[in-house]
Design a protein around this motif. Structure first.
Motif, PDB file in Angstrom:
ATOM      1  N   LEU A  53      -6.631  11.450  -3.133  1.00 62.83           N
ATOM      2  CA  LEU A  53      -7.481  10.376  -3.651  1.00 62.83           C
ATOM      3  C   LEU A  53      -8.095   9.609  -2.485  1.00 62.83           C
ATOM      4  CD1 LEU A  53      -8.356   8.448  -6.064  1.00 62.83           C
ATOM      5  CD2 LEU A  53      -6.268   7.161  -5.544  1.00 62.83           C
ATOM      6  N   PHE A  54      -9.396   9.312  -2.583  1.00 63.10           N
ATOM      7  CA  PHE A  54     -10.114   8.574  -1.544  1.00 63.10           C
ATOM      8  C   PHE A  54     -10.833   7.393  -2.186  1.00 63.10           C
ATOM      9  CE2 PHE A  54     -13.984   8.623   1.458  1.00 63.10           C
ATOM     10  CZ  PHE A  54     -13.397   7.704   2.310  1.00 63.10           C
ATOM     11  N   ILE A  55     -10.484   6.173  -1.771  1.00 69.71           N
ATOM     12  CA  ILE A  55     -11.115   4.955  -2.286  1.00 69.71           C
ATOM     13  C   ILE A  55     -12.057   4.436  -1.211  1.00 69.71           C
ATOM     14  CG2 ILE A  55     -10.712   2.605  -3.112  1.00 69.71           C
ATOM     15  CD1 ILE A  55      -7.966   3.538  -4.080  1.00 69.71           C
ATOM     16  N   THR A  56     -13.322   4.253  -1.566  1.00 68.53           N
ATOM     17  CA  THR A  56     -14.349   3.985  -0.556  1.00 68.53           C
ATOM     18  C   THR A  56     -14.576   2.491  -0.352  1.00 68.53           C
ATOM     19  OG1 THR A  56     -16.096   4.129  -2.214  1.00 68.53           O
ATOM     20  CG2 THR A  56     -15.531   6.154  -1.048  1.00 68.53           C
ATOM     21  N   GLY A  57     -13.549   1.795   0.038  1.00 71.60           N
ATOM     22  CA  GLY A  57     -13.730   0.379   0.341  1.00 71.60           C
ATOM     23  C   GLY A  57     -12.434  -0.404   0.229  1.00 71.60           C
ATOM     24  N   THR A  58     -12.363  -1.502   0.985  1.00 71.50           N
ATOM     25  CA  THR A  58     -11.152  -2.326   0.981  1.00 71.50           C
ATOM     26  C   THR A  58     -11.005  -3.087  -0.323  1.00 71.50           C
ATOM     27  OG1 THR A  58     -11.342  -2.585   3.378  1.00 71.50           O
ATOM     28  CG2 THR A  58      -9.888  -4.112   2.233  1.00 71.50           C
ATOM     29  N   LEU A  59     -12.099  -3.584  -0.898  1.00 69.56           N
ATOM     30  CA  LEU A  59     -12.003  -4.379  -2.126  1.00 69.56           C
ATOM     31  C   LEU A  59     -11.496  -3.551  -3.306  1.00 69.56           C
ATOM     32  CD1 LEU A  59     -12.339  -7.197  -3.201  1.00 69.56           C
ATOM     33  CD2 LEU A  59     -14.744  -6.712  -3.687  1.00 69.56           C
ATOM     34  N   PRO A  60     -12.070  -2.366  -3.604  1.00 71.59           N
ATOM     35  CA  PRO A  60     -11.487  -1.558  -4.682  1.00 71.59           C
ATOM     36  C   PRO A  60     -10.043  -1.147  -4.384  1.00 71.59           C
ATOM     37  CG  PRO A  60     -13.191  -0.319  -3.506  1.00 71.59           C
ATOM     38  CD  PRO A  60     -13.302  -1.747  -3.073  1.00 71.59           C
ATOM     39  N   TYR A  61      -9.723  -0.965  -3.096  1.00 73.71           N
ATOM     40  CA  TYR A  61      -8.332  -0.653  -2.733  1.00 73.71           C
ATOM     41  C   TYR A  61      -7.403  -1.806  -3.127  1.00 73.71           C
ATOM     42  CZ  TYR A  61      -4.275  -1.054   0.320  1.00 73.71           C
ATOM     43  OH  TYR A  61      -3.013  -1.284   0.799  1.00 73.71           O
ATOM     44  N   LEU A  62      -7.811  -3.045  -2.831  1.00 72.11           N
ATOM     45  CA  LEU A  62      -6.963  -4.198  -3.142  1.00 72.11           C
ATOM     46  C   LEU A  62      -6.738  -4.338  -4.646  1.00 72.11           C
ATOM     47  CD1 LEU A  62      -8.339  -6.836  -0.597  1.00 72.11           C
ATOM     48  CD2 LEU A  62      -6.172  -5.593  -0.495  1.00 72.11           C
ATOM     49  N   TYR A  63      -7.774  -4.055  -5.431  1.00 67.89           N
ATOM     50  CA  TYR A  63      -7.619  -4.118  -6.889  1.00 67.89           C
ATOM     51  C   TYR A  63      -6.627  -3.063  -7.391  1.00 67.89           C
ATOM     52  CZ  TYR A  63     -11.373  -7.468  -7.886  1.00 67.89           C
ATOM     53  OH  TYR A  63     -12.132  -8.604  -7.984  1.00 67.89           O
ATOM     54  N   SER A  64      -6.585  -1.917  -6.723  1.00 67.47           N
ATOM     55  CA  SER A  64      -5.749  -0.806  -7.205  1.00 67.47           C
ATOM     56  C   SER A  64      -4.409  -0.707  -6.494  1.00 67.47           C
ATOM     57  CB  SER A  64      -6.505   0.515  -7.045  1.00 67.47           C
ATOM     58  OG  SER A  64      -6.868   0.712  -5.681  1.00 67.47           O
ATOM     59  N   LYS A  65      -4.158  -1.581  -5.530  1.00 68.58           N
ATOM     60  CA  LYS A  65      -2.963  -1.483  -4.693  1.00 68.58           C
ATOM     61  C   LYS A  65      -1.657  -1.409  -5.493  1.00 68.58           C
ATOM     62  CE  LYS A  65      -0.833  -3.571  -0.602  1.00 68.58           C
ATOM     63  NZ  LYS A  65      -0.910  -4.696   0.368  1.00 68.58           N
ATOM     64  N   PRO A  66      -1.461  -2.235  -6.550  1.00 67.05           N
ATOM     65  CA  PRO A  66      -0.194  -2.133  -7.300  1.00 67.05           C
ATOM     66  C   PRO A  66       0.041  -0.752  -7.909  1.00 67.05           C
ATOM     67  CG  PRO A  66      -1.339  -4.175  -7.835  1.00 67.05           C
ATOM     68  CD  PRO A  66      -2.296  -3.351  -7.037  1.00 67.05           C
ATOM     69  N   MET A  67      -1.024  -0.089  -8.378  1.00 67.98           N
ATOM     70  CA  MET A  67      -0.879   1.250  -8.960  1.00 67.98           C
ATOM     71  C   MET A  67      -0.600   2.297  -7.885  1.00 67.98           C
ATOM     72  SD  MET A  67      -3.843   1.358 -11.889  1.00 67.98           S
ATOM     73  CE  MET A  67      -3.395   3.028 -12.373  1.00 67.98           C
ATOM     74  N   LEU A  68      -1.147   2.084  -6.695  1.00 64.88           N
ATOM     75  CA  LEU A  68      -1.029   3.097  -5.638  1.00 64.88           C
ATOM     76  C   LEU A  68       0.392   3.198  -5.085  1.00 64.88           C
ATOM     77  CD1 LEU A  68      -4.354   2.406  -3.707  1.00 64.88           C
ATOM     78  CD2 LEU A  68      -3.852   4.333  -5.213  1.00 64.88           C
ATOM     79  N   GLU A  69       1.205   2.162  -5.312  1.00 64.72           N
ATOM     80  CA  GLU A  69       2.572   2.183  -4.801  1.00 64.72           C
ATOM     81  C   GLU A  69       3.361   3.361  -5.377  1.00 64.72           C
ATOM     82  OE1 GLU A  69       4.261  -1.615  -5.568  1.00 64.72           O
ATOM     83  OE2 GLU A  69       2.976  -2.668  -4.124  1.00 64.72           O
ATOM     84  N   ASN A  70       3.036   3.766  -6.610  1.00 63.35           N
ATOM     85  CA  ASN A  70       3.737   4.886  -7.243  1.00 63.35           C
ATOM     86  C   ASN A  70       2.792   6.060  -7.525  1.00 63.35           C
ATOM     87  OD1 ASN A  70       6.322   3.536  -7.486  1.00 63.35           O
ATOM     88  ND2 ASN A  70       5.357   2.255  -9.038  1.00 63.35           N
ATOM     89  N   TRP A  71       1.696   6.130  -6.786  1.00 59.03           N
ATOM     90  CA  TRP A  71       0.716   7.189  -7.019  1.00 59.03           C
ATOM     91  C   TRP A  71       1.310   8.532  -6.615  1.00 59.03           C
ATOM     92  CZ3 TRP A  71      -3.188   6.909 -10.074  1.00 59.03           C
ATOM     93  CH2 TRP A  71      -4.210   7.856 -10.035  1.00 59.03           C
ATOM     94  N   PRO A  72       1.215   9.561  -7.465  1.00 57.36           N
ATOM     95  CA  PRO A  72       1.957  10.801  -7.218  1.00 57.36           C
ATOM     96  C   PRO A  72       1.341  11.762  -6.209  1.00 57.36           C
ATOM     97  CG  PRO A  72       0.781  10.937  -9.295  1.00 57.36           C
ATOM     98  CD  PRO A  72       0.575   9.539  -8.788  1.00 57.36           C
ATOM     99  N   ILE A  73       0.118  11.516  -5.756  1.00 57.33           N
ATOM    100  CA  ILE A  73      -0.499  12.404  -4.769  1.00 57.33           C
ATOM    101  C   ILE A  73      -0.955  11.567  -3.574  1.00 57.33           C
ATOM    102  CG2 ILE A  73      -1.274  14.108  -6.482  1.00 57.33           C
ATOM    103  CD1 ILE A  73      -4.068  12.845  -6.267  1.00 57.33           C
TER     104      ILE A  73
END
Length: 410
Positions: A53-73
């Motif tokens: 998975l590639f997120i193209t920016g810091t702001l969308p990353y910050l919004y998704s950070k809680p989900m990414l902690e358990n992201w399976p890939i």
């Protein structure tokens, strides 16, 4: 084989990234477009099988950070940094000849701008700097820039948000988005591709297991070997050695398959696994782990001699997924049971490759080839599975069809 990258991006960035990606071999981009970065967590739920998975920016990353902690890939994101800020300031000065103190700029960290100005020994009045957070509303950010423009304090706006940029353009305010350099984007794409391949390489590492059961209980060893997709050989009267991969073992542990098998056994058993840089090292670590393994439990010694007790960790329960409304909807449309849908999702998550054959799925589901083909036909008919190609069989016969899931699994 191409690395499939799921890309969370704005529409404005998609075209540029698509062009740049043509310079990288063996990469396939699958875009998920947001209108606002806050939509990123919702988009993550719609991501189909991919390698990274590639997120193209810091702001969308910050919004998704809680989900990414358990992201399976594996995942990564394009970070805003001082290089992108200096690149943007240079573009404004070179192309528009605007003094820096006549700028309004919003960034993820104000120190990016302050450090650039310090490095170039800037001696004049500072630009108007606004720090962006996930708590800040885009409308409020736009109005901040608009107010400075109306007061004639600025001649140009630099923004980190494509949504704010669109509002500024509609208001006829000269503006641009933070300019990530092509070099930075290409480096991040190369790193994303390498991250995927490194993870696959880790998952493919050989693991040696040691199983201790009362003499004569071969069926239990067969069940363990099947669950971890391994190969077994006798070690002594009470021990069987099993060869598998780290990916298959981790998948079995995550879904509590080995734990359930131990609980169902009518006798005491021990399981120990060893990781290593070679088969011999892995075998020695498995034997070492067996010394610490209690009855009816599992122990692992990794290549760094760390002792791991996987049964103490809480793992995902497959049955819980059946309550997922997206699985219920898919099951209704395909006339398959929610449990089968959940198993297919678990099967795909446990693989190092997004593509599979009917034989692969049949082995995992422990059903006949004909049953598996009926399941696949129902999914293909509703476009939830796509035919990706064919592969030659190791034995004589027709080439085998290769499939790929075409619905969100994360």
């Amino acid at each position: 084989m191409s690395t499939k990258v799921a890309v969370i991006s704005s529409r404005a960035f998609k075209e540029r990234l698509t062009k740049l990606a043509q310079q990288i071999t063996d990469i396939e981009l699958d875009f998920y477009i947001y209108k606002h970065p806050a939509q990123t967590p919702t988009l993550l739920k719609s991501v189909k099988p991919c390698d990274v998975l590639f997120i193209t920016g810091t702001l969308p990353y910050l919004y998704s950070k809680p989900m990414l902690e358990n992201w399976p890939i594996p995942w990564t994101y394009l970070k805003q940094d001082e290089f992108s800020v200096s690149n943007t300031l240079l573009a404004v000065v070179a192309n528009h000849a605007i003094p820096l103190y006549r700028l309004s700029i919003d960034v993820m960290d104000r120190r990016f701008v302050e450090n650039v100005l310090f490095d170039i020994d800037y001696q004049h009045a500072a630009p108007f700097i606004h720090e962006v957070t996930t708590a800040m509303d885009n409308t409020a950010l736009f109005e901040t820039h608009l107010s400075l423009w109306q007061q004639q304090k600025i001649d140009y706006v630099i923004t980190s948000s494509h949504n704010v940029y669109e509002q500024l353009q509609q208001a006829n305010i000269p503006s641009m988005c933070i300019l990530d350099s092509s070099t930075s984007i290409l480096h991040r794409l190369e790193e994303t591709k390498a991250l995927s391949r490194m993870t696959k390489s880790e998952s493919a590492k050989v693991v040696v297991g040691m199983l201790e059961t009362p003499h004569g209980h071969n069926e239990f060893a067969d069940a363990v070997t099947s669950i971890v997709h391994g190969i077994q050989q006798p070690f002594d009267k009470e021990h069987v050695e099993i060869y598998t991969t780290m990916g298959h073992l981790n998948h079995a542990l995550e879904h509590q398959k080995l734990e359930k098998l131990i609980k169902q056994a009518p006798f005491d058993v021990k399981m120990a696994f060893g990781y290593g840089q070679s088969i011999n090292e892995a075998e020695q670590n498995a034997l070492y782990a067996m010394q610490y393994t209690k009855q009816n439990s599992i122990c692992i010694i990794d290549e760094h001699k760390n002792l791991i007790n996987p049964l103490k960790e809480k793992n995902e329960n497959l049955a819980l997924q059946i309550k997922d409304p997206s699985i219920m909807k898919l099951a209704k449309e395909t006339q398959l049971s929610p449990l089968n849908i959940s198993k297919i999702i678990a099967f795909n998550k446990g693989r190092q490759n997004t593509q599979f054959t009917a034989h692969d799925l049949s082995e995992y589901l422990q059903v006949t080839r004909r049953t598996t083909e009926r399941i696949l036909k129902k999914l293909v008919d509703k476009d939830y599975v796509r035919v990706a190609g064919e592969e030659m069989s190791y034995q004589q016969g027709r080439p085998r069809t290769v499939y790929i899931l075409n619905f969100a699994i994360y």
